[in-house]
Motif scaffolding. Structure first.
Motif, mmCIF file in Angstrom:
data_model
loop_
_atom_site.group_PDB
_atom_site.id
_atom_site.type_symbol
_atom_site.label_atom_id
_atom_site.label_comp_id
_atom_site.label_asym_id
_atom_site.label_seq_id
_atom_site.Cartn_x
_atom_site.Cartn_y
_atom_site.Cartn_z
ATOM 1 N N PRO A 11 -25.111 -91.085 -7.235
ATOM 2 C CA PRO A 11 -24.145 -90.322 -8.027
ATOM 3 C C PRO A 11 -24.070 -90.698 -9.502
ATOM 4 C CG PRO A 11 -23.026 -91.979 -6.719
ATOM 5 C CD PRO A 11 -24.457 -92.040 -6.320
ATOM 6 N N GLY A 87 -30.309 -86.159 -8.892
ATOM 7 C CA GLY A 87 -28.990 -86.775 -8.754
ATOM 8 C C GLY A 87 -28.529 -86.712 -7.303
ATOM 9 N N GLY A 88 -27.773 -87.710 -6.887
ATOM 10 C CA GLY A 88 -27.217 -87.703 -5.531
ATOM 11 C C GLY A 88 -28.291 -87.763 -4.479
ATOM 12 N N ASP A 89 -28.252 -86.834 -3.547
ATOM 13 C CA ASP A 89 -29.260 -86.726 -2.497
ATOM 14 C C ASP A 89 -30.157 -85.531 -2.800
ATOM 15 O OD1 ASP A 89 -29.906 -87.490 0.566
ATOM 16 O OD2 ASP A 89 -30.055 -85.320 0.291
ATOM 17 N N VAL A 92 -29.157 -82.131 -1.051
ATOM 18 C CA VAL A 92 -27.805 -81.561 -1.165
ATOM 19 C C VAL A 92 -27.768 -80.746 -2.454
ATOM 20 C CG1 VAL A 92 -25.324 -82.040 -1.378
ATOM 21 C CG2 VAL A 92 -26.743 -83.445 0.130
ATOM 22 N N SER A 117 -24.912 -88.985 -1.972
ATOM 23 C CA SER A 117 -24.502 -87.731 -2.612
ATOM 24 C C SER A 117 -23.149 -87.888 -3.294
ATOM 25 C CB SER A 117 -24.406 -86.629 -1.565
ATOM 26 O OG SER A 117 -23.915 -85.457 -2.159
ATOM 27 N N SER A 118 -23.006 -87.190 -4.416
ATOM 28 C CA SER A 118 -21.701 -87.173 -5.100
ATOM 29 C C SER A 118 -20.631 -86.567 -4.193
ATOM 30 C CB SER A 118 -21.797 -86.377 -6.397
ATOM 31 O OG SER A 118 -22.118 -85.026 -6.124
ATOM 32 N N LEU A 164 -18.993 -78.676 -4.644
ATOM 33 C CA LEU A 164 -19.846 -79.071 -5.768
ATOM 34 C C LEU A 164 -20.075 -77.836 -6.634
ATOM 35 C CD1 LEU A 164 -22.585 -81.390 -4.176
ATOM 36 C CD2 LEU A 164 -20.231 -81.895 -4.784
ATOM 37 N N MET A 165 -20.302 -78.051 -7.912
ATOM 38 C CA MET A 165 -20.543 -76.955 -8.856
ATOM 39 C C MET A 165 -19.389 -75.947 -8.841
ATOM 40 S SD MET A 165 -24.613 -76.323 -8.207
ATOM 41 C CE MET A 165 -24.580 -76.436 -6.439
ATOM 42 N N ILE A 191 -12.928 -84.973 -9.453
ATOM 43 C CA ILE A 191 -13.401 -86.289 -9.893
ATOM 44 C C ILE A 191 -14.580 -86.032 -10.822
ATOM 45 C CG2 ILE A 191 -14.225 -88.569 -9.191
ATOM 46 C CD1 ILE A 191 -12.793 -86.514 -6.467
ATOM 47 N N ALA A 194 -18.165 -89.130 -11.582
ATOM 48 C CA ALA A 194 -17.855 -90.169 -10.602
ATOM 49 C C ALA A 194 -18.840 -91.334 -10.658
ATOM 50 C CB ALA A 194 -17.856 -89.564 -9.205
ATOM 51 N N ALA A 220 -18.170 -82.355 -11.992
ATOM 52 C CA ALA A 220 -17.020 -82.843 -11.223
ATOM 53 C C ALA A 220 -17.134 -82.360 -9.782
ATOM 54 C CB ALA A 220 -15.719 -82.343 -11.828
ATOM 55 N N VAL A 221 -16.603 -83.182 -8.893
ATOM 56 C CA VAL A 221 -16.503 -82.813 -7.484
ATOM 57 C C VAL A 221 -15.054 -82.437 -7.220
ATOM 58 C CG1 VAL A 221 -16.618 -83.703 -5.110
ATOM 59 C CG2 VAL A 221 -18.438 -84.258 -6.739
HETATM 60 N N1 SAH Z 1 -27.825 -83.444 -5.222
HETATM 61 C C1 SAH Z 1 -26.565 -83.704 -5.880
HETATM 62 C C2 SAH Z 1 -25.789 -82.437 -6.151
HETATM 63 C C3 SAH Z 1 -26.458 -81.479 -7.102
HETATM 64 S S1 SAH Z 1 -25.437 -80.097 -7.488
HETATM 65 C C4 SAH Z 1 -25.750 -84.673 -5.023
HETATM 66 O O1 SAH Z 1 -26.080 -84.905 -3.862
HETATM 67 O O2 SAH Z 1 -24.799 -85.246 -5.553
HETATM 68 C C5 SAH Z 1 -24.646 -80.661 -8.969
HETATM 69 C C6 SAH Z 1 -23.163 -80.905 -8.697
HETATM 70 O O3 SAH Z 1 -22.979 -82.180 -8.117
HETATM 71 C C7 SAH Z 1 -22.292 -80.932 -9.947
HETATM 72 O O4 SAH Z 1 -21.934 -79.639 -10.357
HETATM 73 C C8 SAH Z 1 -21.096 -81.717 -9.457
HETATM 74 O O5 SAH Z 1 -20.249 -80.902 -8.668
HETATM 75 C C9 SAH Z 1 -21.747 -82.720 -8.533
HETATM 76 N N2 SAH Z 1 -22.000 -84.045 -9.157
HETATM 77 C C10 SAH Z 1 -23.170 -84.682 -9.246
HETATM 78 N N3 SAH Z 1 -23.020 -85.913 -9.777
HETATM 79 C C11 SAH Z 1 -21.707 -86.046 -10.041
HETATM 80 C C12 SAH Z 1 -20.904 -87.093 -10.581
HETATM 81 N N4 SAH Z 1 -21.411 -88.274 -10.965
HETATM 82 N N5 SAH Z 1 -19.577 -86.888 -10.684
HETATM 83 C C13 SAH Z 1 -19.022 -85.744 -10.296
HETATM 84 N N6 SAH Z 1 -19.719 -84.718 -9.781
HETATM 85 C C14 SAH Z 1 -21.048 -84.869 -9.643
#
Ligand code: SAH
Length: 250
Positions: A11, A87-89, A92, A117-118, A164-165, A191, A194, A220-221
């Motif tokens: 994240p 980013g994240g997974d 996802v 994942s975020s 998300l998004m 958030i 994050a 933001a989530v």
């Molecule tokens: N694959 C990513 C998601 C990609 S979609 C995952 O698993 O996290 C992109 C969305 O993820 C953003 O619009 C937001 O909603 C969320 N996101 C990703 N990183 C974030 C962070 N550090 N803080 C808050 N929201 C985040």
């Protein structure tokens, strides 16, 4: 032919990388990365590593997905170790599945390295437990992106809703969920950024969000559900540790 690794970068906080991702980033010949990848994570790479930004943030694409697919394929025919860092997974809302299909159809070896994942890390880092005994026994993760047709009523009965998004559509999402029977007084948290030093939380309710939405910065989530209330409580209260509350903070 080289090997392509579809790697989840977590994240934001570099310490939340998996050990596998950490080692791959240090040895990769090429890294193709997205907008939500932290610069500190990229700095782990070896000095001669080729780092290419192919970023995607809502509405703004540095490269179309087809070009990213082709680029990965071309690099696989030249280099040994190619990291596709997301980013994240990677699976996802990361379009990792499309890259996996494109490459495997062409005989390129692929390995997937899951990431945190975020969707899970953002609520956790705001002390919001997305499940909690007697409060929430289910959660769902949904995209709030306007391109997707979401029938919000399908998800309205899940205890905790993670979006998300969803920042741009936040008012409409709240209206849809109230229309689908969610209690307007239900708490909502956003958030932002994050697990980074810029993390910020915005707390509101579905009613306020549907009428007069507060400002929220991306990324933001969004978390909707009664567990959001727990995030504001001191941990000692949450766990009913009246005798020695300091234990809860160890
Ligand atoms: N694959 C990513 C998601 C990609 S979609 C995952 O698993 O996290 C992109 C969305 O993820 C953003 O619009 C937001 O909603 C969320 N996101 C990703 N990183 C974030 C962070 N550090 N803080 C808050 N929201 C985040």
């Amino acid at each position: 032919m080289g090997k392509v690794y579809l790697v989840g970068g977590g994240p934001g906080d570099p310490e939340l990388l998996t050990l596998k991702a950490y080692k791959l980033l240090q040895t990769a010949d090429v890294i193709l990365y997205d907008a939500l990848v932290n610069a500190d994570i990229l700095n782990l790479s070896k000095p001669d590593c080729l780092k290419i930004y192919v970023g995607k943030r809502e509405g703004r694409h540095a490269l179309p997905q087809e070009e990213i697919n082709h680029l990965l394929y071309k690099f696989a025919s030249v280099y040994d170790k190619i990291v596709r860092l997301k980013g994240g997974d990677p699976f996802v809302f990361g379009r990792g599945g499309e890259e996996l299909a494109f490459l495997t159809e062409r005989g390129v070896e692929v390995e997937v390295v899951p990431g945190i994942s975020s969707a899970l890390a953002a609520p956790a880092s705001a002390f919001i437990p997305i499940t909690h005994r007697e409060v929430a026994s289910s959660f769902v993760v949904i995209t709030g992106h306007s391109n997707r047709q979401i029938n919000w009523a399908d998800f309205a009965r899940v205890d905790t809703i993670v979006v998300l998004m969803g920042v741009r559509n936040r008012q409409k999402i709240a209206q849809e969920l109230i229309g689908a029977g969610r209690d307007p007084s239900e708490p909502v948290a956003f958030i932002e950024r994050a697990t980074t030093p810029e993390q910020r939380e915005v707390f509101t309710t579905l009613r306020e969000l549907s009428q007069n939405p507060p400002d929220v910065n991306t990324p933001a989530v969004m978390v909707i559900g009664n567990v959001v209330k727990l995030g504001k409580l001191p941990l000692s209260q949450l766990l009913n540790l009246s005798a020695k509350p300091e234990i809860a903070y160890i």
